[in-house]
Design a protein around this motif. Sequence first.
Motif, mmCIF file in Angstrom:
data_model
loop_
_atom_site.group_PDB
_atom_site.id
_atom_site.type_symbol
_atom_site.label_atom_id
_atom_site.label_comp_id
_atom_site.label_asym_id
_atom_site.label_seq_id
_atom_site.Cartn_x
_atom_site.Cartn_y
_atom_site.Cartn_z
ATOM 1 N N GLU A 51 0.686 -1.115 0.142
ATOM 2 C CA GLU A 51 -0.033 -0.022 -0.093
ATOM 3 C C GLU A 51 0.991 1.236 0.201
ATOM 4 O O GLU A 51 0.552 2.089 -0.506
ATOM 5 C CB GLU A 51 -0.728 0.024 1.257
ATOM 6 C CG GLU A 51 -1.891 -1.072 1.167
ATOM 7 C CD GLU A 51 -1.473 -2.418 1.427
ATOM 8 O OE1 GLU A 51 -2.002 -3.332 1.014
ATOM 9 O OE2 GLU A 51 -0.401 -2.417 2.089
ATOM 10 N N PHE A 52 1.865 1.108 0.757
ATOM 11 C CA PHE A 52 2.770 2.434 0.681
ATOM 12 C C PHE A 52 3.507 2.535 -0.544
ATOM 13 O O PHE A 52 3.766 3.797 -0.836
ATOM 14 C CB PHE A 52 3.865 2.202 1.835
ATOM 15 C CG PHE A 52 5.154 3.138 1.946
ATOM 16 C CD1 PHE A 52 4.951 4.491 2.304
ATOM 17 C CD2 PHE A 52 6.342 2.884 1.211
ATOM 18 C CE1 PHE A 52 5.785 5.338 2.116
ATOM 19 C CE2 PHE A 52 7.283 3.764 1.334
ATOM 20 C CZ PHE A 52 7.076 5.046 1.887
ATOM 21 N N GLU A 82 1.261 4.199 -2.947
ATOM 22 C CA GLU A 82 1.091 5.741 -2.649
ATOM 23 C C GLU A 82 2.253 6.391 -3.194
ATOM 24 O O GLU A 82 1.870 7.877 -3.688
ATOM 25 C CB GLU A 82 0.896 5.920 -1.307
ATOM 26 C CG GLU A 82 -0.339 5.284 -0.610
ATOM 27 C CD GLU A 82 -0.346 5.533 0.953
ATOM 28 O OE1 GLU A 82 0.762 6.043 1.359
ATOM 29 O OE2 GLU A 82 -1.172 5.079 1.670
ATOM 30 N N LEU A 83 3.150 5.798 -3.507
ATOM 31 C CA LEU A 83 4.533 6.725 -3.889
ATOM 32 C C LEU A 83 4.358 7.125 -5.559
ATOM 33 O O LEU A 83 4.547 8.288 -5.959
ATOM 34 C CB LEU A 83 5.755 6.077 -3.946
ATOM 35 C CG LEU A 83 6.031 5.630 -2.584
ATOM 36 C CD1 LEU A 83 7.454 4.607 -2.587
ATOM 37 C CD2 LEU A 83 6.582 6.793 -1.934
ATOM 38 N N TRP A 131 7.021 13.346 -1.236
ATOM 39 C CA TRP A 131 7.023 12.052 -0.671
ATOM 40 C C TRP A 131 7.642 12.089 0.889
ATOM 41 O O TRP A 131 7.894 11.094 1.619
ATOM 42 C CB TRP A 131 7.732 10.718 -1.272
ATOM 43 C CG TRP A 131 7.152 10.433 -2.554
ATOM 44 C CD1 TRP A 131 6.080 9.869 -2.974
ATOM 45 C CD2 TRP A 131 7.792 11.161 -3.995
ATOM 46 N NE1 TRP A 131 6.023 10.212 -4.489
ATOM 47 C CE2 TRP A 131 6.988 10.870 -4.965
ATOM 48 C CE3 TRP A 131 8.872 12.247 -4.092
ATOM 49 C CZ2 TRP A 131 7.172 11.096 -6.120
ATOM 50 C CZ3 TRP A 131 9.291 12.330 -5.457
ATOM 51 C CH2 TRP A 131 8.270 11.818 -6.493
ATOM 52 N N ARG A 132 8.193 13.375 1.253
ATOM 53 C CA ARG A 132 9.044 13.498 2.263
ATOM 54 C C ARG A 132 8.209 13.034 3.656
ATOM 55 O O ARG A 132 8.892 12.265 4.401
ATOM 56 C CB ARG A 132 9.459 14.936 2.499
ATOM 57 C CG ARG A 132 10.539 15.394 3.811
ATOM 58 C CD ARG A 132 11.043 16.611 3.762
ATOM 59 N NE ARG A 132 11.854 16.795 2.785
ATOM 60 C CZ ARG A 132 11.642 17.998 1.804
ATOM 61 N NH1 ARG A 132 10.421 18.608 1.625
ATOM 62 N NH2 ARG A 132 12.368 18.009 1.017
ATOM 63 N N GLU A 133 7.057 13.473 3.987
ATOM 64 C CA GLU A 133 6.741 13.320 5.201
ATOM 65 C C GLU A 133 6.302 11.838 5.540
ATOM 66 O O GLU A 133 6.634 11.140 6.436
ATOM 67 C CB GLU A 133 5.316 13.831 5.252
ATOM 68 C CG GLU A 133 5.303 15.361 5.364
ATOM 69 C CD GLU A 133 4.075 16.026 5.682
ATOM 70 O OE1 GLU A 133 2.789 15.210 5.680
ATOM 71 O OE2 GLU A 133 3.770 17.439 5.435
ATOM 72 N N ARG A 134 5.899 10.935 4.193
ATOM 73 C CA ARG A 134 5.976 9.580 4.322
ATOM 74 C C ARG A 134 7.249 8.729 4.794
ATOM 75 O O ARG A 134 7.017 7.920 5.489
ATOM 76 C CB ARG A 134 5.061 9.036 3.180
ATOM 77 C CG ARG A 134 3.463 9.263 3.236
ATOM 78 C CD ARG A 134 2.862 9.058 1.824
ATOM 79 N NE ARG A 134 3.288 9.798 0.833
ATOM 80 C CZ ARG A 134 2.492 10.029 -0.347
ATOM 81 N NH1 ARG A 134 1.887 8.905 -0.688
ATOM 82 N NH2 ARG A 134 2.966 11.081 -1.195
ATOM 83 N N LEU A 135 8.230 9.261 4.177
ATOM 84 C CA LEU A 135 9.391 8.777 4.178
ATOM 85 C C LEU A 135 10.050 8.848 5.604
ATOM 86 O O LEU A 135 10.486 7.912 6.219
ATOM 87 C CB LEU A 135 10.382 9.116 3.166
ATOM 88 C CG LEU A 135 10.259 8.697 1.684
ATOM 89 C CD1 LEU A 135 11.004 9.450 0.683
ATOM 90 C CD2 LEU A 135 10.149 7.275 1.445
ATOM 91 N N ALA A 145 8.177 9.695 8.182
ATOM 92 C CA ALA A 145 7.635 9.043 9.192
ATOM 93 C C ALA A 145 7.769 7.558 9.512
ATOM 94 O O ALA A 145 7.632 6.831 10.530
ATOM 95 C CB ALA A 145 5.949 8.970 8.773
ATOM 96 N N ARG A 146 8.608 6.983 8.371
ATOM 97 C CA ARG A 146 9.075 5.535 8.362
ATOM 98 C C ARG A 146 10.457 5.427 9.218
ATOM 99 O O ARG A 146 11.067 4.309 9.045
ATOM 100 C CB ARG A 146 8.788 4.786 7.279
ATOM 101 C CG ARG A 146 7.490 4.538 6.690
ATOM 102 C CD ARG A 146 7.437 3.959 5.345
ATOM 103 N NE ARG A 146 6.089 3.389 5.072
ATOM 104 C CZ ARG A 146 5.517 2.326 5.570
ATOM 105 N NH1 ARG A 146 6.352 1.371 6.028
ATOM 106 N NH2 ARG A 146 4.229 1.746 5.401
#
Length: 865
Positions: free
Chosen positions: A325-326, A329-330, A369-373, A375-376
């Motif tokens: 899923e992640f 989203e990219l 994509w910064r926030e999602r990256l 966050a991980r």
Amino acid sequence: MDNAIRILIVEDVATDAELAIRQLKREGLAVDAKRVDTEEALLAVLRNESPDVILSDYSLPGFNGLSALRIAKAEKPDIPFIFLSGTIGEETAIEALKSGAVDYVLKTNMNRLGPAVRRALDETRMRDAHQQAEARFRDLIEYAPHAVVVLDRSGRIQIFNAAAEILFGYSRSDAIGAESGMVIPGCFEDWHRRLSENFRKGAEAAASPQVTFETTARRKDGNEFPAEISLSPLQTNEGLWISGVVRDISVRKYHEERITRLSRIHTVLSGINTAIVRMRDRSRFLEEVCRIAMDDGLFAAAWIGILDHERGLLLPEAWAGVEREFLDELRISTDSSQPKGRGPGALSMILKSPMVVNDIYADPRLAPWRERLLARGYGSLCVMPLIVEGQAAGALILYARESDMFNEEELRLLATVAADISFALDHFGKEDRLNYLAYFDPVTGLPNRTLFQDRLGQLVAREGADSYREKIAVVLLGLDRFRIINETFGRAAADGVLREVAKRLRDCLPDPAYLARIHADYFAFVMKEVRSEGDVVALLERSVNPALAEHFPGIGEDVRVTATAGIVLYPTDGRDVDSLLRNAEAALKNAKVSKSSYLFYTAAMNARAAERLSIENRLRRALEEEQFVLHYQPKVDVDSGLIVGLEALIRWQEPNGNLVPPEKFIHVLEDTGLIVEVGNWVIKRAHRQYREWMAKGLATPRIAVNVSQLQIRQKDFVNHVLRTIEDIRAGEFELEITESLFMEGEDQDAARAKLGALRECGITMAIDDFGTGYSSLSYIAQLPIDTLKIDKSFIEDMASSEGHMAIVSTIISLAHSLKLKVVAEGVETQEQYDLLKKLHCDQIQGFVYSRSLSPEEVELKLMAA
């Protein structure tokens, strides 16, 4: 008296001083004594001399013993001071000892004087030795290359050397007295307890009590650095101190980390290569790659996307450490109409080049994509494009939790990882993927010899069944001088040439399915429905040669690629695959030898090949058994008619007595490399013959020997020649070389330098067969030569050909202007001789005067001269 004890006696009674001296001598001491009895005299001696011991009476006129003691301690505090008195009481003696005296002896007990002096001297020597040792210890610490910090038993800093000041940034005044934690992190009490135990155990077991550990230290400015600290116990009068050596291991840690990281990538690479061999399913293979990247490469996450060329989307196919899923989203896109998806991943595939982001937080390219990256917990990432057949087929994306994770060395290894994955992707879809490398050339992608033979065999079988209605041509194409391209521009450029040749041949051949690369620089193809040889020639001249004539990138503007072809026709030249290929190779070899662009096979070629093989084997035996002999052809001065030179000509005398002419075997010697050994033998034999004739008193002219290009290219050519003919005087020996030596190859300068070195040693040089190459006289003028030999092809026709007459005349005239001698070869008639004399040719050589002669025949001519 050099070893005598220097004693200063403070005594007003001379006889008492003499008694003391006698007592010391009686006890075996050599004494050099001086007596004083006033303050002034005492000061004078102490300021100019350094006695070993001072003996002083207590009661003196004008001053007393305590005053003498104070003066001595003020001037020379290290000299032992002993009271020798008859009036000193116990209280006074105690006061004297407190003031610095080392002992007191009553004059009524002189037997104690010797032992007291000896003890005082021993204590002084021990104190001096201790002070020297302490000074050396402090120097060792002060000038040690590493930081040294010495802690007392309470954990406070007592010694802080210059290297420690530099390492930590504290001055010595700041550090002395400070607690250990200021520079050495950790619990001092624990260290002290461990070192005390180690010290005790070490003393019992003769083991090292040292404690070494790695930690993080901090400088005065607050910056931390990795440190290696070695703590050792230091036994002092005040108890057990601790000596600490602190080393900044930042560089070592950097290299250790670098090696660890590279080792991880090597492990990943090894695991992927194993998976390529072991696994047969593409999806499982890609999943294994991602697992290996996480488990062995210790990356935070890894995934592989395959590019959907129609939609321009990178679609996830395998992943580890992350959810599908992640990845969805990219939405990474190479479509120019989707700018939001064109980050580093898309650019990597568009540019077909790796993309690295070593700081996800700061890199603007990752804004969507910064926030999602983050966050991980990802700090950096790398995108490696997967290239298949020159096109981006997908990408390998790796995430790391650290920033600045990917450096150039890692990228080079990761490029190999990506290349191996690309290789696997390229071949997984092929039906014969397990045997691909057994049937295809990995450089060009063309069928290899095995597959070509199989396809040709099937074609021959079909045509045979159809009763040879039409011929089939098999063409073997050999690239000319490809080895030079490989050596000059490197393997990568050479492989690029091979790939480009394959591409151009595919484009110009009528049936590229029968095109193959069957050897390093050999290509083969089949032409069907051939009506005549002209059809094959037309294809070569109109399609193949023009395709290869165009410039090849990567090998220089002036370099051109040409090819030579050997051609066979089925069924005329063979009815099976082996005979067709064998005969095509024979045609190709003959074409290369004759410098033809192509040759059709004839039966005589194999006969010549068999003859050549026989000659080669016989030549090797001839060299071992010394079957070669030298004959000599005279060179005659045109004006005087006298012999002025001899050219040594090799002959091969077989055991049956037959003389084999050189044109039958010289080219075989050159092709096999035997020419080097045989050429060296010729130089040695000609030199020996010259010496033999000279020993007989014969007026022996200069001897000329032909040397080949292969000989000259040997590294030790100059030294070998000079060692062989070391006793030859200037002008007695000549080397003949062909002009092609300076027109071919990449070592012209080296050849010129070698011949120049020999010429400086008195060996003359001649250009043989001049006029058959492409060099000009202006070029010849730059070479280290003395003589030109005009090729016989110009001499034999000069009487009937005005053109050849003009050429000969021009060569002679211009050679003389360059101060070169001219020798005409192959002069067979008197008419030729007379013409050459009119043209002022210097020397002639040929049957008009003499054929080549055996050594015995030459000797008769020299005796008759």
